[in-house]
Design a protein around this motif. Structure first.
Motif, PDB file in Angstrom:
ATOM      1  N   LEU A 120       0.818  -1.217   0.000  1.00 48.52           N
ATOM      2  CA  LEU A 120       0.000   0.000   0.000  1.00 48.52           C
ATOM      3  C   LEU A 120       0.852   1.268   0.000  1.00 48.52           C
ATOM      4  O   LEU A 120       0.316   2.375  -0.095  1.00 48.52           O
ATOM      5  CB  LEU A 120      -0.927   0.021   1.218  1.00 48.52           C
ATOM      6  CG  LEU A 120      -2.034  -1.041   1.255  1.00 48.52           C
ATOM      7  CD1 LEU A 120      -2.820  -0.945   2.549  1.00 48.52           C
ATOM      8  CD2 LEU A 120      -2.967  -0.901   0.051  1.00 48.52           C
ATOM      9  N   ALA A 121       2.177   1.086   0.112  1.00 44.04           N
ATOM     10  CA  ALA A 121       3.071   2.246   0.195  1.00 44.04           C
ATOM     11  C   ALA A 121       3.007   3.105  -1.059  1.00 44.04           C
ATOM     12  O   ALA A 121       3.135   4.330  -0.995  1.00 44.04           O
ATOM     13  CB  ALA A 121       4.503   1.792   0.445  1.00 44.04           C
ATOM     14  N   THR A 122       2.813   2.484  -2.215  1.00 41.49           N
ATOM     15  CA  THR A 122       2.790   3.237  -3.477  1.00 41.49           C
ATOM     16  C   THR A 122       1.381   3.557  -3.953  1.00 41.49           C
ATOM     17  O   THR A 122       1.209   4.099  -5.036  1.00 41.49           O
ATOM     18  CB  THR A 122       3.515   2.419  -4.574  1.00 41.49           C
ATOM     19  OG1 THR A 122       2.891   1.134  -4.695  1.00 41.49           O
ATOM     20  CG2 THR A 122       4.983   2.223  -4.224  1.00 41.49           C
ATOM     21  N   SER A 123       0.387   3.215  -3.142  1.00 37.66           N
ATOM     22  CA  SER A 123      -0.998   3.489  -3.533  1.00 37.66           C
ATOM     23  C   SER A 123      -1.467   4.795  -2.910  1.00 37.66           C
ATOM     24  O   SER A 123      -0.770   5.423  -2.120  1.00 37.66           O
ATOM     25  CB  SER A 123      -1.909   2.335  -3.094  1.00 37.66           C
ATOM     26  OG  SER A 123      -2.015   2.309  -1.686  1.00 37.66           O
ATOM     27  N   ASP A 124      -2.684   5.192  -3.257  1.00 45.45           N
ATOM     28  CA  ASP A 124      -3.270   6.417  -2.715  1.00 45.45           C
ATOM     29  C   ASP A 124      -3.953   6.186  -1.367  1.00 45.45           C
ATOM     30  O   ASP A 124      -4.399   7.141  -0.729  1.00 45.45           O
ATOM     31  CB  ASP A 124      -4.289   6.994  -3.702  1.00 45.45           C
ATOM     32  CG  ASP A 124      -3.634   7.443  -5.005  1.00 45.45           C
ATOM     33  OD1 ASP A 124      -2.457   7.842  -4.949  1.00 45.45           O
ATOM     34  OD2 ASP A 124      -4.294   7.374  -6.053  1.00 45.45           O
ATOM     35  N   PHE A 125      -4.032   4.914  -0.952  1.00 49.51           N
ATOM     36  CA  PHE A 125      -4.683   4.613   0.318  1.00 49.51           C
ATOM     37  C   PHE A 125      -3.706   4.845   1.470  1.00 49.51           C
ATOM     38  O   PHE A 125      -2.555   4.408   1.411  1.00 49.51           O
ATOM     39  CB  PHE A 125      -5.152   3.155   0.351  1.00 49.51           C
ATOM     40  CG  PHE A 125      -6.238   2.854  -0.625  1.00 49.51           C
ATOM     41  CD1 PHE A 125      -7.554   3.176  -0.345  1.00 49.51           C
ATOM     42  CD2 PHE A 125      -5.943   2.239  -1.835  1.00 49.51           C
ATOM     43  CE1 PHE A 125      -8.559   2.900  -1.257  1.00 49.51           C
ATOM     44  CE2 PHE A 125      -6.942   1.954  -2.753  1.00 49.51           C
ATOM     45  CZ  PHE A 125      -8.249   2.293  -2.461  1.00 49.51           C
ATOM     46  N   PRO A 126      -4.132   5.533   2.534  1.00 48.51           N
ATOM     47  CA  PRO A 126      -3.257   5.720   3.705  1.00 48.51           C
ATOM     48  C   PRO A 126      -3.052   4.392   4.433  1.00 48.51           C
ATOM     49  O   PRO A 126      -4.024   3.752   4.847  1.00 48.51           O
ATOM     50  CB  PRO A 126      -4.028   6.723   4.568  1.00 48.51           C
ATOM     51  CG  PRO A 126      -5.440   6.618   4.113  1.00 48.51           C
ATOM     52  CD  PRO A 126      -5.433   6.210   2.686  1.00 48.51           C
ATOM     53  N   VAL A 127      -1.798   4.005   4.584  1.00 51.67           N
ATOM     54  CA  VAL A 127      -1.476   2.687   5.156  1.00 51.67           C
ATOM     55  C   VAL A 127      -1.983   2.571   6.585  1.00 51.67           C
ATOM     56  O   VAL A 127      -2.543   1.534   6.970  1.00 51.67           O
ATOM     57  CB  VAL A 127       0.048   2.456   5.110  1.00 51.67           C
ATOM     58  CG1 VAL A 127       0.398   1.109   5.745  1.00 51.67           C
ATOM     59  CG2 VAL A 127       0.552   2.507   3.683  1.00 51.67           C
TER      60      VAL A 127
END
Length: 336
Positions: A291-298
């Motif tokens: 999820l580090a490279t996604s737009d979702f806050p980890v």
């Protein structure tokens, strides 16, 4: 009537022996399969990701030794993890020690920190114990922030991995991975032996009923301190290896958030189980990685996962599996 009672006791004992044998065989199969998977895993996954997972899995298992088997909740375990990372990084980079000696120095530093913190903290119980460990951990954090050898906010960077025993080049990712895997397996074996020893049985009795353990003549404070120091040493082992894997040690390793993260891993997997913290660490590290490279806050996603697990899996994911019908049939609940 006495013959009937003896028959019942004999039947019960036979069933327990059968469940124990089934559990032992199931454990052996699961562990063999898991080890085989880890051996071939670099062919399918990024080695750095796998090494990070193994380091945090060992860290979570070390923490579980204190929480799951002794019943002590510490908010200061980042002190041992990050402290050992600093000691190892400094020894390898500035003093030119070999990686194995650097890690041993990191573990020794974690043991000293564990003795000091444990001596103060074990005098209290419950929330007071947790708050004392948090306070002492924050003191160590500010020490690391101001100390010259830690390089403050910059941290110790460009740590050389060196040659293991002067022979094996750890700068090669494959060599480093199998070294981390070996350390993880050794750490897991130490924990298994520890919790299945007479010392471990006493720790479990302290967890269940401290007053009764005291009435039986056991020095509860001494056993708690022993468990605290052992947990600190293994957390330091994980931190020292992690410093070599990423080749740096920073303040992130000693923050209270790191202590919270290892608590989260242990609770997600299941406290008081050997496999649970490994599963919890794998879940958290995988979420962070993908999820580090996604737009979702980890952090939000991790929090949602934790909330769902708390609502649906009160004993943790692995703990609920152990308590399920299948888990009882396989003998896992008997082996908790």
């Amino acid at each position: 009537m006495r013959d009937m009672t003896d028959l019942i006791h004999s039947t019960t004992s036979a069933k327990r022996t059968e469940r124990s044998a089934t559990a032992s065989m199931t454990y052996a199969i699961f562990l063999a399969a898991g080890l085989a998977f880890l051996v071939i895993a670099p062919a399918f996954f990024y080695p750095i990701f796998l090494m990070k997972l193994l380091c945090f899995a060992l860290f979570a298992c070390a923490f579980n030794l204190l929480l799951g088997y002794t019943g002590l909740l510490s908010f200061g375990h980042a002190t041992f993890f990050g402290g050992a990372a600093y000691f190892t990084a400094h020894a390898v980079k500035e003093w030119g020690l070999t990686p194995e000696l650097g890690i041993l120095l990191g573990v020794a530093g974690a043991v000293v920190l564990g003795l000091v913190m444990g001596f103060v903290a074990i005098r209290r119980q419950g929330i007071y114990f947790a708050m004392i460990t948090l306070a002492l951990s924050q003191m160590f954090y500010f020490f690391c922030l101001q100390a010259e050898f830690t390089r403050g906010e910059d941290g110790i960077q460009s740590v050389p991995r060196g040659h293991l025993f002067g022979l094996i080049d750890l700068s090669q990712p494959t060599n480093m991975y199998y070294f981390v895997l070996a350390v993880f397996v050794i750490g897991l074996l130490i924990i298994w032996r520890f919790i299945n020893s007479p010392f471990g049985m006493i720790l479990k009795s302290i967890r269940e009923n401290e007053a009764r353990a005291t009435s039986l003549g056991y020095s509860v404070a001494r056993y708690k301190l022993g468990a605290f120091v052992m947990s600190a040493a293994l957390a330091g082992l994980a931190g020292g290896v992690k410093a070599l894997v990423f080749q740096f040690a920073t303040l992130t390793d000693v923050t209270w958030q790191m202590s919270g993260e290892v608590i989260l891993m242990t609770l997600l997997g299941g406290i008081g189980t050997l496999i649970g913290p490994i599963f919890g660490a794998g879940l958290v590290v995988t979420l962070q990685n993908y999820l580090a490279t996604s737009d979702f806050p980890v952090t939000i996603i991790t929090g949602v996962v934790f909330m769902v697990c708390v609502l649906l899996f009160r004993r943790g994911i692995i703990g609920e599996f152990y308590a399920s019908r299948l888990g009882r049939k396989l003998g896992f609940e008997h082996r908790r």
